[in-house]
Design a protein around this motif. Structure first.
Motif, PDB file in Angstrom:
ATOM      1  N   GLN A   1       0.836  -1.190   0.000  1.00  0.00           N
ATOM      2  CA  GLN A   1       0.000   0.000   0.000  1.00  0.00           C
ATOM      3  C   GLN A   1       0.875   1.245   0.000  1.00  0.00           C
ATOM      4  OE1 GLN A   1      -3.541  -0.175   2.775  1.00  0.00           O
ATOM      5  NE2 GLN A   1      -2.274  -1.725   3.761  1.00  0.00           N
ATOM      6  N   ALA A   2       0.356   2.289  -0.640  1.00  0.00           N
ATOM      7  CA  ALA A   2       1.032   3.592  -0.601  1.00  0.00           C
ATOM      8  C   ALA A   2       0.553   4.344   0.634  1.00  0.00           C
ATOM      9  CB  ALA A   2       0.750   4.389  -1.863  1.00  0.00           C
ATOM     10  N   LYS A   3       1.481   4.701   1.503  1.00  0.00           N
ATOM     11  CA  LYS A   3       1.133   5.439   2.708  1.00  0.00           C
ATOM     12  C   LYS A   3       1.020   6.923   2.422  1.00  0.00           C
ATOM     13  CE  LYS A   3       2.502   5.963   7.542  1.00  0.00           C
ATOM     14  NZ  LYS A   3       3.473   5.553   8.587  1.00  0.00           N
ATOM     15  N   ASP A   4       1.914   7.434   1.585  1.00  0.00           N
ATOM     16  CA  ASP A   4       1.880   8.822   1.136  1.00  0.00           C
ATOM     17  C   ASP A   4       2.551   8.853  -0.232  1.00  0.00           C
ATOM     18  OD1 ASP A   4       4.772   9.237   1.458  1.00  0.00           O
ATOM     19  OD2 ASP A   4       4.384   9.325   3.604  1.00  0.00           O
ATOM     20  N   PRO A   5       2.653   9.991  -0.898  1.00  0.00           N
ATOM     21  CA  PRO A   5       3.180  10.032  -2.272  1.00  0.00           C
ATOM     22  C   PRO A   5       4.594   9.499  -2.448  1.00  0.00           C
ATOM     23  CG  PRO A   5       1.997  12.054  -1.773  1.00  0.00           C
ATOM     24  CD  PRO A   5       2.092  11.296  -0.500  1.00  0.00           C
ATOM     25  N   THR A   6       5.365   9.335  -1.361  1.00  0.00           N
ATOM     26  CA  THR A   6       6.739   8.850  -1.504  1.00  0.00           C
ATOM     27  C   THR A   6       7.039   7.660  -0.595  1.00  0.00           C
ATOM     28  OG1 THR A   6       7.588  10.407   0.171  1.00  0.00           O
ATOM     29  CG2 THR A   6       7.549  11.163  -2.133  1.00  0.00           C
TER      30      THR A   6
END
Length: 535
Positions: A125-130
């Motif tokens: 999963q992507a937690k934030d854009p980076t």
């Protein structure tokens, strides 16, 4: 003993079959180990001696059980002996047949950003854009440990991503800066560390130039050395499938067609594509599956055009004139070249020669009513016909009546069938949720028919397989021009979700599937999490 009778042309050898049975049992086992599992199974029916020897040799039993289960043997350096592998394989199959897990449901949080992937027992999963978070789903039976790790502080914004844990590969699509209209950069990193992948070419970055900054990426799939990405911007009528050799950085194939809706790797060189909208054939109203050879124009710089460059196509059931739009989404996991990462040292894994393709047919009627159907297709249904006509010219057409009724199973999509959480297939199994009498069930359709064949051959009633082998017909005059009958057999089983008293019903959005787990998705306001059931 053998005798030789001389003829005018060549000796005629008459074999005394009794010689075979005079061999010591150890040598006879070594001879039998050279046979494939189907022949071994037949040998058990020849005589009591062969039955006794095969049943008493763990290596021979293991080979048969692997074949029947649709599995391949793991690496020899895995810490499991043959007898242990056999016992674990039987336990693995029994757990899936009964859908009985001895582990409690494990709940994990769902990140807010909404970009995710499930592949090869890894949920990402992507937690934030980076930042990306990863969960390796465990398996006690196959000796896979649970593992969590996070990759953060990438120096670019992640637009989307894909992965292949088998090759420790993470594919990151960098968001371009719209103000300067820069090309898309696809970064090839190690899944375990985030560092540039060591076997990728030079700087481990692939470049794709385009005239739009608004691509969506419906499919990012890896199959061995091949990486396929579908770039889609329907507003600009710009849809492209690009296939690279990710290890060399070479673009192998580019298919440009504004109606491409989805794709999947069918073999190590063939891609299956589904289109949305009208068919290219004026005399056929309905969807068609195209098969292309990605290496047809490799090295020439020539684009692949579906209208002229397809290898063959498979017509789907003809749609009614009341259908004003349709689309087809193809899902199949794992990819044809899939193998677990060798560091996992698993005793066995899902075989690569046969996989289930799940095609979701979405249609819109004149009344603007939305309807969905599922067409379940073993890969061999298609590859058998491709191989059978390998010497024929390109652009072969297989009409629905010639392949669909016996080689597929068409069903109405379950209520609230999701178009988001689409990782619902692995190997030959398809999972979905079903609600009946206010109870939520998880259902499995298993298209591996070999356990059924073995049970029938052995005339055994020991295992309840819930067979579904009758022909069924869907009559929907507003969707299909004619009734559609299909008869591909499958096994069906289900479990009712039973939570502790007081917790209430699970607000289940969807069910996903990996090699060892069912993943329940609760994606509703105030309740966003995954529930892992491990087998």
């Amino acid at each position: 003993m053998s005798t030789i009778a001389m003829s005018r042309t060549r000796p005629i050898i008459k074999w005394d079959s009794g010689l075979l049975f005079r061999l010591p049992d150890e040598l006879l086992v070594q001879v039998l180990e050279e046979l494939d599992f189907r022949t071994l199974a037949r040998c058990r029916q020849v005589c009591k001696l062969l039955l006794t020897i095969i049943n008493g040799a763990a290596a021979l039993q293991y080979k048969i059980e692997l074949g029947v289960a649709g599995m391949e043997n793991g690496p020899s350096r895995a810490p499991f002996g043959t007898a242990d592998r056999l016992a674990r394989l039987k336990k693995h199959q029994q757990a899936w047949d009964a859908l009985q897990s001895h582990e409690p449901i494990r709940w994990i949080s769902m990140e807010e950003r909404g970009v995710w992937e499930l592949y090869g027992n890894v949920l990402a999963q992507a937690k934030d854009p980076t930042t990306l978070c990863f969960q390796q789903l465990p398996s006690i039976i196959r000796g896979i440990d649970s593992k969590e790790w996070t990759l953060e502080n990438f120096d670019f914004v992640i637009r989307d991503f894909g992965m292949d844990p088998a090759q420790d590969l993470l594919v990151l699509v960098q968001s371009p800066h719209a103000s300067i209209h820069e090309p898309y950069r696809i970064h090839l990193r190690h899944l375990s560390s985030g560092e540039r992948h060591s076997i990728a070419s030079t700087n481990a970055i692939l470049i794709h130039s385009s005239r739009t900054d608004n691509y969506s990426f419906t499919t990012i799939q890896v199959s061995g050395d091949l990486l396929g990405i579908l770039f889609a911007d329907p507003v600009e009528d710009d849809v492209q499938l690009i296939v690279w050799n990710w290890t060399t950085g070479t673009r192998i194939c580019r298919v440009i067609d504004e109606d491409i809706g989805s794709f999947a790797f069918l073999t190590s060189r063939h891609v299956l594509l589904a289109l949305a909208g009208p068919d290219y054939d004026e005399d056929v109203l309905g969807p068609v599956l195209f098969v292309i050879d990605v290496f047809q124009h490799a090295g020439t710089g020539t684009d692949t055009l579906l209208q002229s460059d397809y290898l063959c196509k498979f017509s789907l059931p003809q749609l009614s004139e009341q259908v004003i739009h349709y689309s087809v989404l193809i899902r199949s996991d794992p990819a044809p070249a899939w193998k677990p990462h060798p560091d996992l040292k698993v005793p066995f894994y899902t075989a690569r020669h046969e996989r289930l393709l799940v095609l979701t047919l979405n249609v819109i009627e004149e009344t603007r009513r939305f309807r969905s159907f599922l067409l379940l297709v073993p890969s061999s249904t298609l590859t058998y016909r491709i191989d059978a006509g390998a010497s024929a010219s390109d652009r072969r057409v297989f009409q629905w009546e010639d392949w669909g009724p016996t080689g597929t199973r068409l069903i109405r999509a379950p209520a609230q069938h999701t178009r988001v959480w689409v990782c619902h297939v692995f190997g030959m199994k398809f999972a979905f949720k079903h609600i009946a009498n206010d109870k939520t069930e998880i259902c499995i359709m298993d298209f591996n028919w070999l356990p059924v064949m073995r049970q029938k051959a052995e005339d055994s009633d020991d295992l309840e397989l819930n067979l579904k082998d009758q022909m069924t017909t869907i009559r929907s005059g507003r969707i299909f021009e004619n009734p559609v009958s299909t008869s591909l057999p499958y096994r069906s089983r289900s479990i009712v979700l039973d939570l502790p008293s007081g917790e209430g019903p699970i607000p289940l959005t969807a069910v996903m599937l990996s090699e060892d787990s069912l993943i329940m998705v609760a994606d509703m306001p105030g309740i966003r999490k995954f529930g892992i059931i491990t087998y």
